[in-house]
Design an enzyme around this catalytic site. Structure first.
Site, mmCIF file in Angstrom:
data_model
loop_
_atom_site.group_PDB
_atom_site.id
_atom_site.type_symbol
_atom_site.label_atom_id
_atom_site.label_comp_id
_atom_site.label_asym_id
_atom_site.label_seq_id
_atom_site.Cartn_x
_atom_site.Cartn_y
_atom_site.Cartn_z
ATOM 1 N N ARG A 1 -95.358 -57.542 85.019
ATOM 2 C CA ARG A 1 -94.117 -58.117 85.881
ATOM 3 C C ARG A 1 -94.018 -59.741 85.962
ATOM 4 O O ARG A 1 -93.791 -60.265 86.774
ATOM 5 C CB ARG A 1 -94.536 -57.899 87.556
ATOM 6 C CG ARG A 1 -94.338 -56.291 87.837
ATOM 7 C CD ARG A 1 -92.971 -55.880 87.898
ATOM 8 N NE ARG A 1 -92.620 -54.536 88.251
ATOM 9 C CZ ARG A 1 -92.262 -54.066 89.290
ATOM 10 N NH1 ARG A 1 -92.457 -54.750 90.273
ATOM 11 N NH2 ARG A 1 -92.501 -52.685 89.535
ATOM 12 N N ARG B 1 -80.795 -63.058 88.428
ATOM 13 C CA ARG B 1 -80.424 -61.497 89.075
ATOM 14 C C ARG B 1 -79.158 -61.785 89.876
ATOM 15 O O ARG B 1 -78.365 -60.825 90.000
ATOM 16 C CB ARG B 1 -81.593 -61.029 89.947
ATOM 17 C CG ARG B 1 -81.312 -59.711 90.305
ATOM 18 C CD ARG B 1 -82.721 -59.286 91.357
ATOM 19 N NE ARG B 1 -82.617 -59.936 92.450
ATOM 20 C CZ ARG B 1 -83.196 -59.592 93.680
ATOM 21 N NH1 ARG B 1 -84.098 -58.703 93.431
ATOM 22 N NH2 ARG B 1 -83.139 -60.392 94.894
ATOM 23 N N ASP C 1 -86.809 -51.249 83.529
ATOM 24 C CA ASP C 1 -87.673 -50.391 84.552
ATOM 25 C C ASP C 1 -88.041 -48.808 83.928
ATOM 26 O O ASP C 1 -87.321 -48.347 83.318
ATOM 27 C CB ASP C 1 -86.882 -50.570 85.860
ATOM 28 C CG ASP C 1 -87.708 -50.089 86.783
ATOM 29 O OD1 ASP C 1 -88.611 -50.986 87.499
ATOM 30 O OD2 ASP C 1 -87.952 -48.880 87.500
ATOM 31 N N TYR D 1 -91.453 -40.211 91.192
ATOM 32 C CA TYR D 1 -90.068 -40.815 91.767
ATOM 33 C C TYR D 1 -89.220 -39.818 91.855
ATOM 34 O O TYR D 1 -88.389 -39.556 92.882
ATOM 35 C CB TYR D 1 -89.915 -42.221 91.165
ATOM 36 C CG TYR D 1 -90.777 -43.136 91.347
ATOM 37 C CD1 TYR D 1 -90.814 -44.078 92.145
ATOM 38 C CD2 TYR D 1 -91.909 -43.278 90.353
ATOM 39 C CE1 TYR D 1 -91.503 -45.108 92.580
ATOM 40 C CE2 TYR D 1 -92.869 -44.543 90.771
ATOM 41 C CZ TYR D 1 -92.691 -45.240 91.683
ATOM 42 O OH TYR D 1 -93.491 -46.469 91.982
#
Ligand code: CP3
Length: 342
Positions: free
Chosen positions: A24, A37, A74, A151
């Site tokens: 990260r 972002r 991701d 997920y």
């Protein structure tokens, strides 16, 4: 030019100073990340914007001089490509449509959907191959099938992966079909990342630790082994880093059995234990506790020296045991690298 330090460590070389990067490393602890972002609009738009995704990948390289850059994307882009609904709730995390029955699975797209849908990711890698400094290695990645499935089944992150365990225990054929679809998609996705310029790929099995006994072998080790075998057949010589996080004793022999070139260690195992039980099989990565990036000071310096010294007898890539957190201080990253490199 001499080979990049990261590639040398992955090839099994013991180096006086290990190459370093951070899980990260592009993220919210950096003001320049937050600015980019904001320009992209939101996190997913940033992942699918090749110019801006390349920019945030490069930010920590420029600021700190890491030995490797990890693609900005991701692990949940695979579910997105397979047709799951995916969105991110600011301050909370990912949300997806759930998989609870056969109908939800039947609605998913075939594995090769990753080729078209994830083409912006391959474009990001092409930009990075051109723009990265020549001594910095480019790492691609995907989530391991079990972690991605947790997920997709729950529709969100869960502390104990209970919905995924429940599906596994009540409808094993459906659970295994889902794992199979993710495995095939992951092979296609990582293979395309390598074609686009990734020099190394990493498989993140963040929730491997919740698989016990035979489940660990069937749903963490076996899928990793299959993905790695297929990648090695298509791309001989491209190293793979496996991260079966919190596998504990499951780390023992994991590289040998899966064919991974390196095993990434979380910070729940001691370096001394890992030297004896894991580094005997080759390169290891890790395993500084991410909290030191928040607290810094002498404890950080001591830990960096201790970990460097412990792994100094074999191939090692210096990294954290998990991702750096948004409350980390960038100054501590600089201190970590200065301490490591002397
Ligand atoms: O490491 C890097 O800098 C490369 C990019 C990267 C991201 N996610 C960007 C990201 C990588 C390698 C990942 C992997 C990832 N994503 C994992 C496996 C590693 C791990 O941490 O265990 C997992 C489980 C995910 C799924 C995911 N993505 C979650 C649970 C969340 C929300 C929690 C959080 O940290 O915000 C994300 C969002 C995410 N992925 C962010 C980033 C920079 C934060 C999004 C934002 O900007 O708000």
């Amino acid at each position: 030019m001499a080979e990049k330090l990261l590639m040398r460590a992955l090839a099994g070389e013991t180096l006086p100073t290990p190459p370093a990067w951070m899980m990260r490393q592009a993220g919210r602890y950096l003001p320049e990340y937050k600015a980019t972002r904001a320009k992209a609009g939101d996190f997913l738009s940033l992942c699918y914007n090749p110019d801006l995704a390349a920019e945030v990948t490069l930010q920590p390289i420029r600021r700190f001089g890491f030995d490797a850059a990890i693609l900005f994307a991701d692990i949940l882009l695979i579910p997105d490509a397979l047709g799951a609904d995916l969105w991110f709730v600011t301050g909370e995390g990912p949300r997806l449509s759930t998989i609870t029955g056969q109908g939800d699975f039947d609605a998913l797209k075939p594995a090769d959907a990753v080729h078209d849908h994830l083409s912006p990711v391959y474009e990001t890698l092409k930009i990075l191959s051109r723009e990265l400094p020549s001594d910095v290695a480019l790492i691609g990645f995907a989530g391991a099938p079990w972690t991605v499935a947790t997920y997709m089944i729950a529709g969100r992150g869960t502390p104990d992966q209970a919905p995924a365990h429940a599906l596994k225990d009540t409808n094993r054929p459906l659970f295994e079909a889902l794992l199979e679809r993710i495995t095939e998609a992951t092979i296609e996705y990582l293979s395309a990342q390598i074609d686009a310029g990734a020099e190394v790929v990493k498989l993140f099995d963040s929730w491997a630790g919740s698989l016990k006994g035979d489940d660990f072998r069937r749903y963490a080790l076996e899928p990793a082994k299959r993905i790695i075998a297929e990648l090695k057949a298509r791309h001989p010589g491209v190293p793979v880093i496996a991260f079966p996080r919190e596998a504990g004793d499951g780390y023992i022999g994991f590289a040998r059995e899966t064919g991974a070139d390196c095993v990434a260690l979380d910070n729940s195992v001691s370096a001394e234990w890992a030297v004896k039980n894991v580094q005997v099989d080759g390169c290891v990565q890790g395993n500084l506790a991410p909290g030191h990036m928040v607290t810094g000071g002498q404890p950080l310096i001591d830990e960096v020296r201790r970990i460097k010294a412990a792994f100094a007898g074999g191939p090692h890539i210096f990294n954290l045991g998990h991702g750096i957190t948004p409350d980390a201080d960038p100054e501590n990253v600089t201190l970590m690298l200065e301490t490591l490199r002397g």
